[in-house]
Scaffold this motif. Structure first.
Motif, short mmCIF file in Angstrom:
data_model
loop_
_atom_site.label_atom_id
_atom_site.label_comp_id
_atom_site.label_asym_id
_atom_site.label_seq_id
_atom_site.Cartn_x
_atom_site.Cartn_y
_atom_site.Cartn_z
N SER A 155 -17.46 1.07 -0.17
CA SER A 155 -17.41 1.98 -1.31
C SER A 155 -17.10 3.38 -0.81
O SER A 155 -17.49 3.76 0.30
N SER A 206 -21.83 0.26 3.95
CA SER A 206 -21.34 -0.96 3.29
C SER A 206 -22.49 -1.76 2.70
O SER A 206 -23.63 -1.68 3.13
N GLY A 248 -21.53 -7.62 0.96
CA GLY A 248 -20.16 -8.09 1.00
C GLY A 248 -19.92 -9.39 0.27
O GLY A 248 -20.77 -9.89 -0.46
N GLN A 249 -18.73 -9.94 0.47
CA GLN A 249 -18.30 -11.18 -0.17
C GLN A 249 -18.28 -12.28 0.88
O GLN A 249 -17.67 -12.13 1.94
N SER A 298 -18.52 -5.11 1.79
CA SER A 298 -18.03 -4.37 0.62
C SER A 298 -18.07 -2.89 0.96
O SER A 298 -19.10 -2.36 1.39
#
Length: 160
Positions: A47, A57, A60-61, A45
């Motif tokens: 930003s 980071s 995450g997914q 992820s």
């Protein structure tokens, strides 16, 4: 089909050593299987603040997928013992096999897998009828470890 080695993620596995089980009760051996494909990924992820350079980071997914092509008779026998709406049932599955030219077995656990798609195919010639079954999987563990953490409190992200 029983003499044809099973394909696992595009590679032939020793067909005498492969077992795929659903819920530790329904075992499918190499004579019931044509191919198995699985994978998982962890997308970081990202930003951004007010600067054009991204911030560090996050975890995450995570996503995972499993697709198994069965001999139609074996799959039909399995679903004949299931309840109506078997696609809504969440089960744990396991794949154990020995890759070619390897002495140690690979153990893959598919956590909370459920059927999301069945693709039946017909065949002309010597091949039998097969069905490709697609599963939605919550998480995959390869020999007990996963690409994604099971507990975010135990991971340490690097500081800059």
């Amino acid at each position: 089909m029983a003499n044809t080695p099973v394909v696992v993620n595009g590679l032939y596995a020793d067909h005498n050593s492969l077992r795929f089980s659903i819920d530790e009760g329904s075992d499918f051996f190499s004579s019931h299987l044509v191919s198995i494909s699985y994978g998982d990924k962890l997308t970081p992820s990202n930003s951004y603040g007010t600067h054009s350079v991204k911030l560090p980071s996050g975890v995450g997914q995570y996503s995972a997928e499993l697709s198994v092509t069965f001999v139609k008779e074996a799959w039909d026998d399995f679903i004949s013992r299931q309840e109506d709406g078997y696609g809504t049932l969440v089960r744990n599955s396991n794949l154990t096999y020995v890759p070619r030219n390897n002495l140690t077995s690979i153990n893959i656990d598919f956590i909370e897998a459920r059927v999301t798609d069945e693709k039946y195919s017909s065949s002309a010639g010597q091949g039998g009828l097969v069905v490709e079954v697609v599963f939605e999987v919550r998480q995959i563990f390869k020999n007990g470890i996963s690409i994604a953490p099971t507990d975010n409190d135990t991971i340490v992200l690097p500081r800059r």
